[in-house]
Design a protein around this motif. Structure first.
Motif, short mmCIF file in Angstrom:
data_model
loop_
_atom_site.label_atom_id
_atom_site.label_comp_id
_atom_site.label_asym_id
_atom_site.label_seq_id
_atom_site.Cartn_x
_atom_site.Cartn_y
_atom_site.Cartn_z
N TYR A 160 0.83 -1.21 0.00
CA TYR A 160 0.00 0.00 0.00
C TYR A 160 0.86 1.26 0.00
CZ TYR A 160 -3.63 3.35 1.31
OH TYR A 160 -4.50 4.40 1.32
N GLU A 213 -7.54 1.03 5.31
CA GLU A 213 -6.64 1.91 4.55
C GLU A 213 -6.86 3.38 4.91
OE1 GLU A 213 -7.07 1.03 0.41
OE2 GLU A 213 -5.98 -0.86 0.54
N SER A 261 2.86 -2.77 6.38
CA SER A 261 3.47 -1.54 5.87
C SER A 261 4.90 -1.38 6.38
CB SER A 261 2.63 -0.33 6.29
OG SER A 261 3.20 0.86 5.82
N SER A 266 -7.35 9.72 -0.13
CA SER A 266 -7.51 8.33 0.29
C SER A 266 -8.77 7.72 -0.34
CB SER A 266 -7.60 8.26 1.82
OG SER A 266 -7.65 6.92 2.25
N ARG A 288 -1.02 8.20 9.38
CA ARG A 288 0.17 8.75 8.72
C ARG A 288 0.11 10.27 8.67
NH1 ARG A 288 3.72 5.93 5.51
NH2 ARG A 288 4.79 7.94 5.59
N TRP A 289 -1.10 10.80 8.46
CA TRP A 289 -1.26 12.26 8.47
C TRP A 289 -0.97 12.82 9.86
CZ3 TRP A 289 -5.03 14.61 11.58
CH2 TRP A 289 -5.08 16.00 11.49
N TYR A 339 -5.37 3.99 8.32
CA TYR A 339 -3.91 4.03 8.20
C TYR A 339 -3.45 5.38 7.66
CZ TYR A 339 0.81 2.86 6.66
OH TYR A 339 2.17 2.85 6.47
N ASP A 340 -4.14 5.89 6.65
CA ASP A 340 -3.79 7.20 6.08
C ASP A 340 -3.95 8.32 7.11
OD1 ASP A 340 -3.06 6.31 3.56
OD2 ASP A 340 -5.10 6.41 2.78
N THR A 390 -5.96 14.64 2.80
CA THR A 390 -5.66 13.24 3.10
C THR A 390 -6.88 12.37 2.90
OG1 THR A 390 -3.93 13.80 4.71
CG2 THR A 390 -4.94 11.64 4.93
N THR A 439 0.69 5.11 0.84
CA THR A 439 -0.16 6.00 1.63
C THR A 439 -0.58 7.24 0.85
OG1 THR A 439 -0.35 7.22 3.70
CG2 THR A 439 1.79 7.22 2.63
N CYS A 440 -1.77 7.76 1.22
CA CYS A 440 -2.30 8.98 0.59
C CYS A 440 -2.21 10.18 1.53
CB CYS A 440 -3.77 8.77 0.20
SG CYS A 440 -4.02 7.39 -0.90
N ALA A 441 -1.43 10.05 2.60
CA ALA A 441 -1.37 11.11 3.60
C ALA A 441 -0.80 12.41 3.02
CB ALA A 441 -0.52 10.66 4.78
#
Length: 358
Positions: free
Chosen positions: A61, A139, A204, A76, A146-147, A142-143, A72, A63-65
């Motif tokens: 994956y 997901e 991840s 995502s 990460r943000w 998770y994003d 974000t 990330t889209c953060a």
């Protein structure tokens, strides 16, 4: 992306991850063919087979953060167009399947129809589609982490672990007093992704094994594979003795902490062994093919008549023989391979292209 040691197969796929997915989907099908909850093989399969898919998803994956929370979330959700499309299309197919069954049985179950639509909208999912709804939510979670923590992986990992453990504890504390499925469905939609978040985060954290395969290669010797097999046996016995686990219905065996430990150990162990299987050409090709089409097989094998047809053929051949379930699995596998070749690859590729161009 450049990967050493032949880890890439066609279309920039990673061989050992596809192998692990292929083995995982074989376990999923076999687990659905074994009805006895005290069967050691079923107990072993259910102790880790779904967490395995979340670890593998985390490994691949991206990330889209972003810096802003709004961006974000927006990125995502946009990145999940394919999963959303598959989820919606097959939810409609499943509902149509129910209509056909109701017509055949001359019964119209309005309450079941409302529940199917309701569970679809809240991402609880109809039957096996729970997996896609949960993966979308995991997901996104998770994003968001990460943000929140940017590149502080330790805080992110710790937060994921705390969220998963607390979510499982809360679910097991609250749900025994609830029986209404319309109340349980949203609880599943919230607590199931939270409880599985840690497996995705673990996956991840293993990305360096993909981008720096030399780290992995140094440890790929005979001694370590013997150790891996021993761990597989020990953790397997522990998983069987811990009782029935089913992350779909949030059943965590006798001791849920042990269930987490077993699921993590067996998932990582199977991924490690899958790396070794790359050197076995026939096994590699077969499992990789199943792995590349695992999402389609996951969706179609249990709810669209494939399992029912397999069971009837098996019953005609063996009657009530105790080995009937294994023949059912073998027949189901053959039917799925035919379906994948005839329609599966085309359907999934078409959905993917449409999503990519939209």
């Amino acid at each position: 992306m450049m990967i050493e040691n032949n880890q890439l197969v066609e279309n920039n796929r990673i061989a050992y991850i596809d192998i692990a997915k292929g083995i995982g989907i074989l376990f999923v099908m076999l687990g659905h063919c074994l009805y006895s909850e005290v069967s050691p093989i079923r107990l072993l399969i259910y102790s880790f087979h779904m967490p395995l898919f979340f670890v593998l998803s985390g490994m691949t994956y991206k990330t889209c953060a972003c810096k802003k929370l709004k961006d974000t979330i927006s990125n995502s959700i946009r990145r999940k167009k394919f999963l959303f499309a598959v989820y919606i299309i097959f939810s409609c197919v499943f509902i149509c399947r129910d209509f056909i069954r109701w017509h055949y049985e001359k019964i119209f179950n309005l309450k079941q129809l409302i529940y199917c639509i309701y569970s679809t909208l809240i991402l609880d999912g109809i039957n096996v589609l729970w997996f896609i709804g949960t993966l979308i939510s995991v997901e996104l979670l998770y994003d968001l982490l990460r943000w929140k923590f940017s590149d502080d992986y330790k805080k992110q990992f710790t937060s994921s672990l705390v969220i998963s453990l607390v979510a499982t504890l809360l679910y097991l504390t609250v749900t025994p007093i609830l029986t209404n499925r319309f109340i349980l469905a949203p609880m599943h939609s919230v607590f199931r992704p939270a409880s599985l978040l840690i497996f995705f985060t673990i996956g991840s954290s293993l990305k360096k094994l993909i981008y720096k395969p030399s780290i992995y290669a140094k440890r790929c010797n005979t001694t370590n594979y013997i150790i891996a097999v021993l761990i597989l046996i020990i953790m397997g016995l522990l998983g069987v003795s811990n009782g029935f686990v089913d992350v779909h219905n949030m059943i965590w065996g006798h001791t849920w902490i042990i269930s987490y430990f077993v699921a993590t150990s067996l998932s990582l162990d199977l991924i490690w062994i899958s790396r070794k299987l790359e050197s076995f050409s026939i096994i590699c090709k077969f499992c990789s093919y199943l792995g590349k089409n695992s999402l389609f097989i996951m969706i179609t094998h249990n709810y669209l008549g494939v399992k029912d047809i397999s069971e009837k053929i098996s019953e005609l051949c063996l009657g009530t023989n105790e080995h009937k379930d294994y023949l059912t699995f073998f027949i189901m596998l053959i039917i799925e391979l035919i379906l994948v070749k005839l329609i599966g690859e085309k359907v999934m590729d078409k959905i993917k292209k449409r999503c990519k161009n939209s």
